[in-house]
Design a protein around this motif. Structure first.
Motif, PDB file in Angstrom:
ATOM      1  N   SER A 163      12.197  70.939  40.166  1.00 32.84           N
ATOM      2  CA  SER A 163      13.340  70.247  39.546  1.00 32.84           C
ATOM      3  C   SER A 163      13.574  68.892  40.204  1.00 32.84           C
ATOM      4  O   SER A 163      13.858  67.907  39.521  1.00 32.84           O
ATOM      5  CB  SER A 163      14.616  71.051  39.696  1.00 32.84           C
TER       6      SER A 163
ATOM      7  N   ILE B  76      19.093  71.235  35.295  1.00 32.68           N
ATOM      8  CA  ILE B  76      17.673  71.487  35.592  1.00 32.68           C
ATOM      9  C   ILE B  76      17.464  71.736  37.088  1.00 32.68           C
ATOM     10  O   ILE B  76      16.549  72.441  37.473  1.00 32.68           O
ATOM     11  CB  ILE B  76      16.718  70.378  35.085  1.00 32.68           C
ATOM     12  N   THR B  77      18.336  71.150  37.939  1.00 28.76           N
ATOM     13  CA  THR B  77      18.207  71.428  39.373  1.00 28.76           C
ATOM     14  C   THR B  77      18.428  72.915  39.624  1.00 28.76           C
ATOM     15  O   THR B  77      17.663  73.564  40.342  1.00 28.76           O
ATOM     16  CB  THR B  77      19.225  70.598  40.171  1.00 28.76           C
TER      17      THR B  77
ATOM     18  N   VAL C  70      13.362  76.400  33.474  1.00 31.62           N
ATOM     19  CA  VAL C  70      14.058  75.258  34.080  1.00 31.62           C
ATOM     20  C   VAL C  70      15.038  74.678  33.067  1.00 31.62           C
ATOM     21  O   VAL C  70      16.183  74.352  33.390  1.00 31.62           O
ATOM     22  CB  VAL C  70      13.041  74.191  34.540  1.00 31.62           C
TER      23      VAL C  70
ATOM     24  N   ASN D  14      17.929  77.349  32.382  1.00 37.67           N
ATOM     25  CA  ASN D  14      18.832  77.605  33.502  1.00 37.67           C
ATOM     26  C   ASN D  14      19.597  78.894  33.285  1.00 37.67           C
ATOM     27  O   ASN D  14      19.004  79.974  33.170  1.00 37.67           O
ATOM     28  CB  ASN D  14      19.739  76.385  33.687  1.00 37.67           C
TER      29      ASN D  14
ATOM     30  N   GLY E 218      15.675  75.160  38.466  1.00 38.45           N
ATOM     31  CA  GLY E 218      14.506  75.274  39.340  1.00 38.45           C
ATOM     32  C   GLY E 218      14.367  76.643  39.961  1.00 38.45           C
ATOM     33  O   GLY E 218      13.255  77.111  40.219  1.00 38.45           O
TER      34      GLY E 218
ATOM     35  N   SER F 146      13.587  65.360  38.344  1.00 45.12           N
ATOM     36  CA  SER F 146      14.658  64.365  38.318  1.00 45.12           C
ATOM     37  C   SER F 146      14.225  63.057  38.978  1.00 45.12           C
ATOM     38  O   SER F 146      14.659  61.992  38.549  1.00 45.12           O
ATOM     39  CB  SER F 146      15.971  64.901  38.885  1.00 45.12           C
TER      40      SER F 146
END
Lengths: 511, 312, 374
Positions: C330, C313-314, C46, C49, C317, C334
């Motif tokens: 993710s 980080i999204t 994560v 990425n 995921g 957040s």
């Protein structure tokens, strides 16, 4: 050995940066009325909060009937029979009188309220001490005097033996004040011990048996009132002899600057109008004071005049121009300055720096803003530094200090500097000395007189009788939203003023 | 028509429960914008109970599912309590965080459970066909849901609590004038905690009620479609008073129910409007209602302002 | 060192780092709880990425994808922080973003507009939605959070209805812009070559950064910024100073809405994503914008970095081990970070108290040692 109801011995309470109470000792005898005298910021309220369990002292002990006790919260204080009427009433406005009295000690069965017994007890108490209230009225619908009686009943309902009154007379008419004095004497005669916090020397001399004096967080001494004088008490309070009178030359009024015709402003709290058909004139070179008890429409009058609230009807003329429909900004540019009643609510953006607060009324001026809309930071700093020096505004880091971190007196000085430096034709000052110490009060009064002498019109709105008698050239008394009398401060007396303020006397006043 | 009444009542029940939760919290002085997230977590608690409880007794099922939803709601709302009461955090920010966290956490959790049971199952769905039947009593085609009764009881319970008990008096004092409450020895922190936790319980109940309203399978990625906020609109329209909240909820419930049932009304079906128009209805109605009622609304005076012991 | 820690900017940075670390830690604990085996690897993925790819070219291209998606997020976070500075919580940014998406896609696909008019149309759509919230707030006293949420749903259903007209027959997705109307795609201006010919890197990247700087200047250096911040900090004082409070509220939300709407154009007009006409929840971009805004210390320049981090980080995921975990981890991280941002004030106060204490100790120690000398 003398029997004391409560003793506070060598109390020290520190807050970050200041020592609010420095080794203070206070001893309250059974059945006496004991005054606690001191200026704003002398530490009276802190000391009482310690006694009431709102603060914990770092040093010192509290004794009740000679036994050391710990008071960690208001419940402990209550259990020891200590009750307090706070300066700002601790009443829930949308609750009834009865609900407010019983809250915290509610008679209940399994958690369900039993209001019937409570009502009987309240009625009995109000009979006994002559404290008339309607238990089912909501607090927001009753007068300030009745609210205070509710607060007193709250203490009596809890069978408190030690009653603290924190500046109880500030919101009352002279007539209500003398009623309160009588009530306090009755209570003392019934064996209650009373602590009476005040900075009004006349009242202390009239009602108290003994008086303890604080100054800047330190204990100065305790005297018997029958063996002392007002002058002596005053010297103990401020540490020097104070000139109570403002030095000023006779006024020399010129042309009419402000003319108000039949102004009416709606109330935000009730359905009636707060200001009714008020007409008045203020001339260049005079100070006109609007006197009255708090809550008689003075605030709404100023809101209507300055444009913070809309008018229901009426006409306002400034320097011959009709400004009834003008915006706040237009009024300001045309020469109206306004030192607001509440410096934290209206007067300052507390998160802004001092310099940004000093340009709050003029930031759009070409001196501070380029035609493209950018701020001229350099000019702003220079201007701020100039005002800071000229008006002696003190702060930690000068122009960049956050307004929030400044003392109340210096915040007020900053507002006054800003409003006066705008070179207004009309200066409206609403309770400009509220909550300030004697030195700052003197300074502000001098500034108002200086504006008058410079040929400006000054409209002062004040609740303090001393200020009303000393500063202005003319007094207008406002009662329930109407001007009920015009008085000459040189000819009238506090008693006469009081009758007008209480609505007991009124004249037809023409603008 | 019967169907419309049925859906109106069940959606109103959801709104009543959640709005009462919001109402209690605001009377104690804390604005609970996290109700949406609390609903999701409450629904999760209830759904898990339905999935894993193998009882044939409808009574036990209904009771335990409700308790599980309330418990989950209470635990989750304590996150709001810690941040907003003890640490004086921005109530709007924390509420929003809880809404986002609710959906994200429920999704992650349900997916983990599903994947653990069957490595190929990556869905965020829980199915409860059998359990749902236990909540419903069929009266001549009208599906009576026990939650309708619970909602009525909740209205009465909250009204009595607020206006007739010592607790209610103290709670409302904390939302109106916390300093006054503190000066007579009421612990403002405790009362606000009570308000927040109660709103968590009611929000959790509302959440499980919502997913039981019309379907027998729930996809947790979807959240609860703004129902937590609709409930706040109901609360404002109901002027923070339990009985008025109940009436307001009926109105909003009706509009929500229309989107499920408009096909059954020849007059409405003939209009041939896209289904999305009906989906929008509750939100549009709430905007209009708020526009006309917010100006005069009397919210608890001290709501949203963190209580600080030192300030007087 | 201590002097640096007193600087509010440094404090905000430290507080954000603390939030990030705690957020990731909580994410890790959740993964451990689900399945201890792959947790460490997944959380690292994560964080990494696009760096999980071994080929440099692929790395670069994936980096470009994340960057392309950072820009709309940055715009949403600017929208939220701008409104927040004026004392408004524009949770409606999510809906304004939807309105912008709908406007630019419809204009591009149905009307065949070029990219610039499409972009402006998206901006206007967001601004109009913001204006509604502002109007309701200033005239009718409607809480902007509640009206914002309502409008989020209204705009979602409106977008679904309208965009159905330009969707592919066989799928719920809108048609490809590059097939229907390539002139609506944002120009690459050669920037794609920097990212291994990643076609989604367009002028949106520099444009969003320039807008961030512009917002920063607007807030700190102009008369308008002075007025708006005064209104946000103390609206009574702003009114007293003759500032037009209602106008400022509406203006703020119009600008805020325009930023979010423009953000949508910066994503959909690259062709990176298409609209799904059956989606039943509001896109998360507007909500992630809240995280980015607060994580960036409510500073427009800070928002550039925090937006990148959140998007990073999204996207990260998708690199978790899907045998055990879901990519929503993710979202969970957040949202935990947003929650923790609520404690930033507390963290700063604690920092200041610690600093004050250590200074006091030092000055005491100094006094003692001086006493010893005598």
């Amino acid at each position: 050995m003398e029997q004391y109801a409560v003793e506070m011995l060598h109390i020290t309470k520190r807050f970050p940066g200041i020592i609010a109470n420095d080794d203070i000792t206070l001893q309250l005898k059974k059945g006496e009325i004991h005054a606690l005298l001191g200026e704003n910021g002398a530490g009276k309220s802190t000391l009482m909060s310690v006694l009431f369990g709102l603060y914990q002292p770092e040093e010192g002990v509290i004794k009740k009937d000679g036994v050391e006790v710990k008071i960690n919260n208001p419940n402990d204080a209550n259990a020891l029979g200590i009750g307090m009427v706070h300066q700002h009433f601790k009443l829930v406005e949308c609750f009834t009188v009865l609900d407010n009295i019983i809250m915290g000690v509610e008679p209940n069965k399994m958690g369900f309220l039993q209001k019937k017994e409570a009502r009987e007890k309240v009625m009995a108490l109000s009979e006994k001490y002559g404290l008339h209230v309607d238990p089912d009225a909501k607090i927001e619908d009753i007068t300030v005097g009745m609210q205070q009686r509710t607060e007193i009943l709250k203490m009596l309902y809890r069978d408190n033996e030690i009653l603290i009154f924190d500046e109880p007379t500030a919101v009352l008419t002279p007539q209500e004040i003398s009623e309160l004095m009588q009530i306090m004497k009755n209570l003392a005669a019934e064996g209650k011990s009373i602590l009476f916090i005040s900075h009004k020397l006349n009242e202390i001399m009239e009602v108290a048996d003994r008086c303890s004096v604080l100054r800047k967080g330190k204990y100065i001494g305790t005297v018997e009132t029958k063996n002392t004088t007002i002058e002596q008490l005053s010297a103990m309070m401020v540490g020097r002899n104070v000139n109570f009178h403002v030095e000023k030359k006779p006024a020399n009024p010129g042309e009419v600057i402000l003319q108000i015709d039949n102004m009416t402003v709606a109330s935000k709290v009730h359905k009636n109008n707060a200001v009714k058909n008020v007409s008045l004139k203020v001339r260049a070179g005079e100070i006109v004071c609007i006197a009255g008890i708090d809550g008689n429409g003075q605030s709404e009058f100023v809101y209507g005049l300055s444009g913070l609230e809309p008018l229901v009807s009426g006409k306002i003329t400034l320097c011959g121009k009709d400004i009834t429909k003008s915006s706040i900004r237009q009024k300001s540019v045309l020469g109206m300055s306004h030192i607001p009643e509440d410096r934290h609510k209206h007067g300052l953006v507390l998160d802004y720096s001092l310099e940004d607060n000093l340009i709050l009324q003029t930031y759009f001026d070409p001196e501070f803003t380029t035609p493209a809309g950018f701020l001229r930071r350099k000019n702003i700093r220079e201007y701020a530094d100039k005002l800071i020096e000229q008006y002696d505004v003190r702060s930690g880091q000068g122009a960049v200090t956050t307004a929030r971190s400044m003392s109340g007196g210096n915040q007020q000085k900053a507002i006054i500097a800003r409003e006066i430096d705008k070179a207004p034709e009309l200066l409206i000052a609403v309770q400009p000395t509220r909550g300030l110490d004697v030195g700052a009060i003197e300074y502000i009064h001098q500034q108002l007189v200086a504006q008058r002498d410079a040929g400006k019109a000054v409209l002062l709105i004040s609740l303090e009788l001393d200020e009303v008698m000393d500063v202005p050239d003319r007094i207008l008394v406002m009662y329930e939203g109407e001007i009920v009398g015009e008085l000459d401060p040189k000819k009238t007396t506090q008693e006469e003023l009081g009758l007008y303020m209480a609505g007991a006397k009124r004249d037809e006043v023409k603008a | 028509m019967l169907l419309l009444i049925q859906y109106t009542l069940i959606f109103s029940s959801v709104l009543v429960l959640v709005a009462l939760g919001g109402c209690i919290s605001e009377h104690s002085g804390v604005i609970n914008l996290g109700l949406e997230g609390i609903m999701v977590i409450g629904a999760l608690g209830g759904a898990l109970m339905m999935r894993f409880l193998g009882t044939s007794s409808a009574f036990v099922m209904v009771l335990l599912v409700m308790l599980a939803a309330m418990l989950f709601g209470v635990i989750y709302s304590s996150l709001l309590g810690v941040a907003c009461i003890n640490f004086k955090a921005d109530q709007t920010l924390v509420g929003t965080a809880l809404n986002l966290l609710g959906t994200a956490a429920a999704t992650v959790f349900v997916k983990a459970i599903n994947t653990a049971a069957n490595p190929d199952d990556h869905s965020s769905e829980i199915e409860y066909v059998r359990a749902r039947k236990m909540f419903i009593v069929n009266i001549n085609g009208f599906e009576f849901n026990w939650f309708m009764l619970v909602a009525v009881l909740a209205v009465i319970f909250v009204a009595v609590m607020l206006y007739k008990t010592k607790f209610g008096l103290r709670l409302m004092a904390c939302g109106e004038h916390p300093q006054a409450a503190a000066s007579v020895g009421v612990s403002v922190y405790k009362m606000r905690w009570a308000g927040v936790l109660l709103s968590g319980a009611l929000g959790g109940l509302g959440g499980i009620c919502y997913i039981l309203a019309g379907v027998s399978i729930w996809k947790f990625e979807n959240g609860v479609a703004g129902f937590g906020f609709l409930a706040l609109a109901v609360m404002i329209f109901g002027q923070w008073k339990p009985y008025r909240i109940a009436l307001a909820a009926l109105l909003f419930g009706l509009f929500r129910a229309l989107s499920n049932t408009y096909v059954g009304f020849p007059a409405l079906a003939a209009l041939n409007l896209p289904g999305n128009v009906y989906n929008m209805m509750p939100y549009i109605v709430s905007l209009i209602v708020l526009a006309f009622t917010s100006k005069t609304s009397r919210a608890p005076k001290a709501e949203g302002i963190p209580y600080d012991k030192g300030s007087r | 060192m201590k002097k640096a820690l007193k600087n509010p900017g440094v404090q905000a940075f430290v507080a954000s780092i603390i939030c990030i670390i705690l957020g990731l830690l909580i994410g890790y604990i959740v993964l451990l709880f689900i399945n201890p085996e792959g947790a460490a690897e997944s959380i690292v993925n994560v964080i990494k990425n696009f760096l999980t790819w071994s080929r440099p070219n692929k790395k670069l291209q994936q980096f470009g994808n994340t960057l392309a998606k950072t820009m709309p997020l940055l715009m949403c976070s600017l929208s939220i922080l701008f409104a927040y500075k004026v004392g408004l919580f524009n949770i409606g940014a999510a809906g304004q973003y939807v309105a912008g998406s709908c406007a630019c896609l419809y204009a591009a696909l149905a009307w065949g507009w070029g990219w610039l008019p499409c972009m402006i149309f998206a901006l206007v759509a967001g601004a109009v939605l913001g204006a509604i919230v502002g109007f309701l707030k200033s005239r009718c006293n409607v809480n902007e959070v509640i009206s914002g949420i309502m409008l989020n749903w209204i705009s979602l259903y409106t977008a679904n209805t309208l965009l159905t007209k330009v969707k592919e027959v066989a799928s719920p997705y809108t048609m490809y812009i590059k097939d229907v109307n390539p002139s609506a795609l944002l120009p690459n201006a050669g920037l794609d070559k920097l990212f291994n010919k990643n076609q989604y890197i367009t002028i949106a990247v520099p444009l969003a950064m320039i807008i961030a700087i512009a917002v920063s200047i607007l807030l700190s250096k102009t008369k308008l910024g002075y007025e708006l911040k005064a209104t946000g900090s103390n609206k009574n004082a702003a009114k007293y100073a003759g500032m037009a409070e209602n106008r400022n509220i509406i203006l703020t939300l119009v600008i805020s809405g325009a930023l979010a709407g423009l953000g949508a154009a910066m994503l959909y007009l690259t062709g990176y994503m298409r609209w799904e006409c059956t989606q039943s929840s509001v896109p998360g971009m507007g909500f992630n914008g809240i995280a980015a805004a607060f994580l960036g210390g409510l500073n427009p320049i800070g928002a550039i970095f925090s937006s990148f981090f959140i998007q990073h980080i999204t996207d990260g995921g998708q690199y978790v081990n899907t045998n055990f975990y879901s990519s929503q981890i993710s979202d969970l991280i957040s949202s935990v970070i947003i929650y923790l941002c609520g404690f930033v004030l507390f963290i700063k106060i604690t920092m200041n108290n610690l600093l004050a204490k250590s200074e006091e100790k030092k000055s005491r120690a100094l006094k003692v040692s001086e006493g010893g000398d005598k």
